[in-house]
Write a protein that holds these residues in place. Structure first.
Motif, PDB file in Angstrom:
ATOM      1  N   THR A 197      34.316  43.157  57.140  1.00  0.00           N
ATOM      2  CA  THR A 197      34.082  42.466  58.404  1.00  0.00           C
ATOM      3  C   THR A 197      33.379  41.132  58.149  1.00  0.00           C
ATOM      4  O   THR A 197      32.722  40.952  57.112  1.00  0.00           O
ATOM      5  CB  THR A 197      33.210  43.314  59.329  1.00  0.00           C
ATOM      6  OG1 THR A 197      31.911  43.458  58.732  1.00  0.00           O
ATOM      7  CG2 THR A 197      33.832  44.687  59.576  1.00  0.00           C
ATOM      8  N   PRO A 198      33.469  40.196  59.091  1.00  0.00           N
ATOM      9  CA  PRO A 198      32.700  38.961  58.948  1.00  0.00           C
ATOM     10  C   PRO A 198      31.204  39.218  58.806  1.00  0.00           C
ATOM     11  O   PRO A 198      30.526  38.535  58.024  1.00  0.00           O
ATOM     12  CB  PRO A 198      33.024  38.210  60.245  1.00  0.00           C
ATOM     13  CG  PRO A 198      34.398  38.669  60.599  1.00  0.00           C
ATOM     14  CD  PRO A 198      34.409  40.118  60.231  1.00  0.00           C
ATOM     15  N   ALA A 199      30.685  40.207  59.526  1.00  0.00           N
ATOM     16  CA  ALA A 199      29.253  40.525  59.425  1.00  0.00           C
ATOM     17  C   ALA A 199      28.897  40.985  58.019  1.00  0.00           C
ATOM     18  O   ALA A 199      27.853  40.601  57.465  1.00  0.00           O
ATOM     19  CB  ALA A 199      28.883  41.595  60.447  1.00  0.00           C
ATOM     20  N   ALA A 200      29.769  41.808  57.416  1.00  0.00           N
ATOM     21  CA  ALA A 200      29.500  42.287  56.059  1.00  0.00           C
ATOM     22  C   ALA A 200      29.525  41.139  55.058  1.00  0.00           C
ATOM     23  O   ALA A 200      28.736  41.102  54.109  1.00  0.00           O
ATOM     24  CB  ALA A 200      30.523  43.357  55.675  1.00  0.00           C
ATOM     25  N   LEU A 201      30.422  40.177  55.260  1.00  0.00           N
ATOM     26  CA  LEU A 201      30.483  39.032  54.353  1.00  0.00           C
ATOM     27  C   LEU A 201      29.253  38.142  54.518  1.00  0.00           C
ATOM     28  O   LEU A 201      28.691  37.664  53.532  1.00  0.00           O
ATOM     29  CB  LEU A 201      31.755  38.231  54.606  1.00  0.00           C
ATOM     30  CG  LEU A 201      31.954  36.996  53.715  1.00  0.00           C
ATOM     31  CD1 LEU A 201      31.865  37.344  52.238  1.00  0.00           C
ATOM     32  CD2 LEU A 201      33.282  36.313  54.025  1.00  0.00           C
ATOM     33  N   ARG A 202      28.839  37.935  55.753  1.00  0.00           N
ATOM     34  CA  ARG A 202      27.639  37.126  55.982  1.00  0.00           C
ATOM     35  C   ARG A 202      26.423  37.749  55.308  1.00  0.00           C
ATOM     36  O   ARG A 202      25.521  37.038  54.850  1.00  0.00           O
ATOM     37  CB  ARG A 202      27.372  36.987  57.482  1.00  0.00           C
ATOM     38  CG  ARG A 202      28.281  35.998  58.200  1.00  0.00           C
ATOM     39  CD  ARG A 202      27.768  35.720  59.598  1.00  0.00           C
ATOM     40  NE  ARG A 202      28.514  34.676  60.273  1.00  0.00           N
ATOM     41  CZ  ARG A 202      29.444  34.896  61.199  1.00  0.00           C
ATOM     42  NH1 ARG A 202      29.746  36.148  61.549  1.00  0.00           N
ATOM     43  NH2 ARG A 202      30.078  33.891  61.753  1.00  0.00           N
ATOM     44  N   ALA A 208      25.702  37.825  47.329  1.00  0.00           N
ATOM     45  CA  ALA A 208      26.274  37.768  45.984  1.00  0.00           C
ATOM     46  C   ALA A 208      27.711  37.259  46.021  1.00  0.00           C
ATOM     47  O   ALA A 208      28.108  36.407  45.214  1.00  0.00           O
ATOM     48  CB  ALA A 208      26.211  39.146  45.332  1.00  0.00           C
ATOM     49  N   VAL A 209      28.511  37.780  46.956  1.00  0.00           N
ATOM     50  CA  VAL A 209      29.902  37.324  47.084  1.00  0.00           C
ATOM     51  C   VAL A 209      29.936  35.856  47.488  1.00  0.00           C
ATOM     52  O   VAL A 209      30.712  35.058  46.949  1.00  0.00           O
ATOM     53  CB  VAL A 209      30.665  38.190  48.110  1.00  0.00           C
ATOM     54  CG1 VAL A 209      32.008  37.552  48.465  1.00  0.00           C
ATOM     55  CG2 VAL A 209      30.873  39.586  47.556  1.00  0.00           C
ATOM     56  N   GLN A 240      27.728  33.521  46.945  1.00  0.00           N
ATOM     57  CA  GLN A 240      27.278  32.644  45.872  1.00  0.00           C
ATOM     58  C   GLN A 240      28.312  32.521  44.755  1.00  0.00           C
ATOM     59  O   GLN A 240      28.523  31.435  44.213  1.00  0.00           O
ATOM     60  CB  GLN A 240      25.962  33.168  45.284  1.00  0.00           C
ATOM     61  CG  GLN A 240      25.373  32.276  44.196  1.00  0.00           C
ATOM     62  CD  GLN A 240      24.013  32.755  43.753  1.00  0.00           C
ATOM     63  OE1 GLN A 240      23.477  33.743  44.236  1.00  0.00           O
ATOM     64  NE2 GLN A 240      23.426  32.028  42.802  1.00  0.00           N
ATOM     65  N   GLU A 241      28.977  33.619  44.440  1.00  0.00           N
ATOM     66  CA  GLU A 241      29.908  33.601  43.322  1.00  0.00           C
ATOM     67  C   GLU A 241      31.275  33.058  43.676  1.00  0.00           C
ATOM     68  O   GLU A 241      31.907  32.360  42.845  1.00  0.00           O
ATOM     69  CB  GLU A 241      30.061  35.009  42.741  1.00  0.00           C
ATOM     70  CG  GLU A 241      30.933  35.038  41.478  1.00  0.00           C
ATOM     71  CD  GLU A 241      30.916  36.388  40.785  1.00  0.00           C
ATOM     72  OE1 GLU A 241      31.551  36.496  39.723  1.00  0.00           O
ATOM     73  OE2 GLU A 241      30.261  37.325  41.305  1.00  0.00           O
ATOM     74  N   TRP A 242      31.758  33.332  44.896  1.00  0.00           N
ATOM     75  CA  TRP A 242      33.159  33.078  45.196  1.00  0.00           C
ATOM     76  C   TRP A 242      33.409  32.087  46.324  1.00  0.00           C
ATOM     77  O   TRP A 242      34.568  31.736  46.571  1.00  0.00           O
ATOM     78  CB  TRP A 242      33.863  34.390  45.555  1.00  0.00           C
ATOM     79  CG  TRP A 242      33.798  35.406  44.458  1.00  0.00           C
ATOM     80  CD1 TRP A 242      33.076  36.569  44.475  1.00  0.00           C
ATOM     81  CD2 TRP A 242      34.462  35.360  43.185  1.00  0.00           C
ATOM     82  NE1 TRP A 242      33.258  37.254  43.292  1.00  0.00           N
ATOM     83  CE2 TRP A 242      34.113  36.534  42.488  1.00  0.00           C
ATOM     84  CE3 TRP A 242      35.331  34.447  42.588  1.00  0.00           C
ATOM     85  CZ2 TRP A 242      34.594  36.818  41.220  1.00  0.00           C
ATOM     86  CZ3 TRP A 242      35.815  34.718  41.316  1.00  0.00           C
ATOM     87  CH2 TRP A 242      35.447  35.894  40.641  1.00  0.00           C
ATOM     88  N   LEU A 243      32.357  31.660  47.034  1.00  0.00           N
ATOM     89  CA  LEU A 243      32.583  30.797  48.193  1.00  0.00           C
ATOM     90  C   LEU A 243      31.805  29.499  48.075  1.00  0.00           C
ATOM     91  O   LEU A 243      30.739  29.442  47.424  1.00  0.00           O
ATOM     92  CB  LEU A 243      32.185  31.522  49.489  1.00  0.00           C
ATOM     93  CG  LEU A 243      33.030  32.750  49.834  1.00  0.00           C
ATOM     94  CD1 LEU A 243      32.397  33.507  50.991  1.00  0.00           C
ATOM     95  CD2 LEU A 243      34.457  32.352  50.178  1.00  0.00           C
ATOM     96  N   ALA A 244      32.313  28.466  48.749  1.00  0.00           N
ATOM     97  CA  ALA A 244      31.620  27.171  48.793  1.00  0.00           C
ATOM     98  C   ALA A 244      30.708  27.190  50.010  1.00  0.00           C
ATOM     99  O   ALA A 244      31.143  26.900  51.130  1.00  0.00           O
ATOM    100  CB  ALA A 244      32.624  26.032  48.880  1.00  0.00           C
ATOM    101  N   VAL A 245      29.467  27.607  49.832  1.00  0.00           N
ATOM    102  CA  VAL A 245      28.519  27.713  50.954  1.00  0.00           C
ATOM    103  C   VAL A 245      27.372  26.733  50.758  1.00  0.00           C
ATOM    104  O   VAL A 245      27.145  26.221  49.677  1.00  0.00           O
ATOM    105  CB  VAL A 245      27.976  29.147  51.073  1.00  0.00           C
ATOM    106  CG1 VAL A 245      29.093  30.096  51.460  1.00  0.00           C
ATOM    107  CG2 VAL A 245      27.332  29.622  49.792  1.00  0.00           C
TER     108      VAL A 245
END
Length: 238
Positions: free
Chosen positions: A221-226, A230-231, A233-238
């Motif tokens: 879910t979007p809530a779980a991703l937010r 760790a995900v 930082q490693e895989w997204l441009a945030v």
């Protein structure tokens, strides 16, 4: 009483592999999209998001399994997939610059009459109505994005694959695109939203997929991703 069996997905992808020449980009991608669902496909540049959408739409040679409404469609031509109900909105917008806004919209028609007409598009985006007789090449980037979305919708798709729709748009226009996609969802249309930015995507998506190095590295879910630093930082441009 047993729980009702959930309906099958309209789009089923399994073991999808694709690339360009000797460069392999996708390494066994798999996911589902259900009717009336917005699924955000996220990841950094080079993760394989756009290649995944192009492979599904028949724009890149691929191996694996792509099923549309239970029917294998891998290897079909893009025009054949469009007639089956898949719509594709490319990142580069791809308007016909010397044709007017109205002429561009009419080129999107796959059947007549369809569920949508030009007046419906003008109601969604009044700025297009004001410029309906203007050549598409003279529109701003945001207006061209609106036009490409609407031209795809004129083909009466049941699923829209849309690549980076908010790229280069002002925040107000990006939010408008998000509301537009939610309007489509409310009418039963599924959306595969390819995005790099989390903001609008996580605000409107039912589920989030994260790609990294040509694979799905997160689904939830979007809530779980937010909540998953760790995900991010490693895989997204945030």
């Amino acid at each position: 009483m047993s729980a009702a069996t959930p309906p099958p997905p309209v789009l089923r992808v399994r073991g999808l592999r694709a690339g360009y020449g000797k460069s392999q980009v996708l390494h066994g991608v798999g996911f589902d999209v259900h009717a009336g669902e917005i699924v955000a496909l996220l990841g950094r540049n080079g993760a394989g998001r756009s290649t995944c959408a192009k492979a599904i739409m028949g724009l890149v040679a691929a191996q694996g399994e792509v099923c549309w409404r239970g029917q294998s469609v891998l290897g079909r031509a893009p025009w054949q997939l469009a007639r089956l109900g898949l719509g594709y909105v490319p990142e580069d917008r791809a308007v016909f610059p010397r044709l007017t806004v109205h002429q561009n919209l009419r080129l999107g028609l796959k059947k007549s009459p369809g569920r949508w007409c030009a007046d419906d598009m003008y109601a969604l985006f009044p700025a297009l109505k004001a410029r309906q007789h203007t050549e598409a090449g003279l529109l701003s980037g945001g207006e061209q994005q609106m036009l490409t979305l609407c031209r795809t919708l004129m083909g009466d798709p049941a699923l829209i694959l849309i690549d980076e729709p908010t790229e280069g748009l002002a925040p107000m226009l990006a939010a408008q695109v998000g509301r537009y996609l939610q309007t489509l969802q409310s009418q039963g249309i599924a959306v595969l939203l390819v995005e790099q930015k989390l903001g609008i995507a996580l605000d409107i998506a039912n589920r989030a997929l994260v790609m990294g190095q040509g694979r799905i590295v997160f689904e939830g879910t979007p809530a779980a991703l937010r909540a998953n630093a760790a995900v991010q930082q490693e895989w997204l441009a945030v």
